[in-house]
Design a protein around this motif. Structure first.
Motif, PDB file in Angstrom:
ATOM      1  N   GLY A   1       0.833  -1.191   0.000  1.00 39.21           N
ATOM      2  CA  GLY A   1       0.000   0.000   0.000  1.00 39.21           C
ATOM      3  C   GLY A   1       0.872   1.246   0.000  1.00 39.21           C
ATOM      4  O   GLY A   1       1.951   1.255   0.595  1.00 39.21           O
ATOM      5  N   VAL A   2       0.402   2.303  -0.682  1.00 34.25           N
ATOM      6  CA  VAL A   2       1.121   3.577  -0.735  1.00 34.25           C
ATOM      7  C   VAL A   2       0.141   4.689  -0.380  1.00 34.25           C
ATOM      8  O   VAL A   2      -0.947   4.783  -0.958  1.00 34.25           O
ATOM      9  CB  VAL A   2       1.706   3.840  -2.137  1.00 34.25           C
ATOM     10  N   TRP A   3       0.553   5.522   0.580  1.00 31.39           N
ATOM     11  CA  TRP A   3      -0.291   6.632   1.024  1.00 31.39           C
ATOM     12  C   TRP A   3       0.435   7.947   0.756  1.00 31.39           C
ATOM     13  O   TRP A   3       1.451   8.240   1.367  1.00 31.39           O
ATOM     14  CB  TRP A   3      -0.603   6.492   2.510  1.00 31.39           C
ATOM     15  N   THR A   4      -0.083   8.729  -0.184  1.00 36.38           N
ATOM     16  CA  THR A   4       0.507  10.019  -0.549  1.00 36.38           C
ATOM     17  C   THR A   4      -0.507  10.777  -1.392  1.00 36.38           C
ATOM     18  O   THR A   4      -1.392  10.171  -2.025  1.00 36.38           O
ATOM     19  CB  THR A   4       1.812   9.840  -1.345  1.00 36.38           C
ATOM     20  N   GLU A   5      -0.381  12.107  -1.422  1.00 37.61           N
ATOM     21  CA  GLU A   5      -1.263  12.921  -2.258  1.00 37.61           C
ATOM     22  C   GLU A   5      -0.705  13.104  -3.663  1.00 37.61           C
ATOM     23  O   GLU A   5      -1.387  13.635  -4.533  1.00 37.61           O
ATOM     24  CB  GLU A   5      -1.490  14.287  -1.605  1.00 37.61           C
ATOM     25  N   LYS A   6       0.527  12.679  -3.913  1.00 44.57           N
ATOM     26  CA  LYS A   6       1.175  12.885  -5.212  1.00 44.57           C
ATOM     27  C   LYS A   6       0.893  11.702  -6.142  1.00 44.57           C
ATOM     28  O   LYS A   6       1.364  10.578  -5.912  1.00 44.57           O
ATOM     29  CB  LYS A   6       2.684  13.055  -5.037  1.00 44.57           C
TER      30      LYS A   6
ATOM     31  N   GLY B   1       2.156  -8.177  -6.216  1.00 44.69           N
ATOM     32  CA  GLY B   1       1.134  -8.424  -7.230  1.00 44.69           C
ATOM     33  C   GLY B   1       0.049  -7.367  -7.253  1.00 44.69           C
ATOM     34  O   GLY B   1      -0.548  -7.097  -8.299  1.00 44.69           O
ATOM     35  N   VAL B   2      -0.237  -6.768  -6.106  1.00 41.52           N
ATOM     36  CA  VAL B   2      -1.244  -5.705  -5.994  1.00 41.52           C
ATOM     37  C   VAL B   2      -0.636  -4.557  -5.206  1.00 41.52           C
ATOM     38  O   VAL B   2      -0.037  -4.774  -4.150  1.00 41.52           O
ATOM     39  CB  VAL B   2      -2.520  -6.203  -5.280  1.00 41.52           C
ATOM     40  N   VAL B   3      -0.772  -3.343  -5.707  1.00 37.31           N
ATOM     41  CA  VAL B   3      -0.345  -2.154  -4.968  1.00 37.31           C
ATOM     42  C   VAL B   3      -1.552  -1.226  -4.850  1.00 37.31           C
ATOM     43  O   VAL B   3      -2.079  -0.747  -5.856  1.00 37.31           O
ATOM     44  CB  VAL B   3       0.817  -1.423  -5.675  1.00 37.31           C
TER      45      VAL B   3
END
Length: 250
Positions: free
Chosen positions: A189-194, A208-210
């Protein structure tokens, strides 16, 4: 042969069908990294972190069991996370007010306790939610470990329980390096506003899943599956049909 379960059993299945004409898809273990950057929507991220690791008592292959927090927001995230965890309720899973149910067996509870004790012995700092533990059943309180490094077993091995390892990073490249430093590759998982950062990270993470600014959300039209020791083949979408079709590649 389609199997969802542990990596050890998946390897045994792969060995047993080797040399035959059987097709195999394996969806195995994981040690997903949930990566929080300093520009992330933190209230939303905290909910994603909690749901990512404590949903179904952590008995989820793609659980976000490694939290990678950018160093300059570490204290804020940890404070918010502990406050949110303190509202979780343990109890009967058939009660709609319950957040955390029982561990599925005495054997699994023993493994969770063993790896947590190893985390203590290796120098990580444990914090568990102060809560009432029911008198009967197999229970383990929602727990986080801080001061974790990549050398700790709790950061490398799948615990398959409500235990979160917290690490820090300074730069996106360091986050990618730490996230990929695992034999597993099921999800991240990636948490960012960009938006550009989301795309850049997704291209570099060997999973396999992001997910972007969410976690554990699925679309049946999208393929799901792992890299490395998290298995091979895909479920869902057109890719999920390939292994069942004559002449198609898995």
């Amino acid at each position: 042969v389609a199997f969802t379960g542990s990596t050890a059993v998946g390897k045994a299945i792969a060995r047993s069908v080797a040399g035959t004409d059987k097709k195999v898809t394996l969806e195995l273990g994981g040690k997903a990294a949930n990566i929080v950057f300093d520009d992330a929507p933190l209230d939303q991220a905290i909910e994603g972190i909690v749901g990512g690791i404590f949903f179904n008592q952590g008995h989820v292959c793609c659980a976000g069991s490694r939290l990678l927090v950018q160093e300059n927001i570490y204290d804020d995230v940890l404070e918010r996370l502990k406050r949110r965890m303190s509202t979780l309720r343990l109890g009967d899973p058939l009660d709609k007010n319950t957040d955390i149910g029982a561990i599925n067996s005495s054997e699994q509870l023993a493994r969770i306790k063993e790896l947590s004790d190893i985390g203590d012995a290796e120098g990580a700092e444990r914090w568990s939610v102060p809560c009432e533990i029911p008198d009967s059943g197999f229970w383990f309180p929602p727990t986080i470990f801080t001061g974790v490094t990549q050398a700790h077993r709790i950061a490398r091995e799948e615990i398959f329980g409500p235990v979160l390892s917290v690490l820090t990073f300074r730069t996106p490249s360091e986050a990618v390096e730490k996230a990929n430093n695992t034999p597993y590759g099921l999800s991240a998982g990636v948490w960012t506003e960009k938006g550009s950062r989301i795309l850049s990270m997704a291209n570099q993470l060997r999973a396999g899943v992001v997910w972007a600014n969410t976690f554990n959300k699925f679309d049946p039209s999208s393929p799901f599956g792992g890299y490395k020791e998290s298995g091979y083949g895909r479920e869902g979408g057109k890719h999920g049909l390939a292994a069942y079709l004559k002449g198609a590649s898995a």
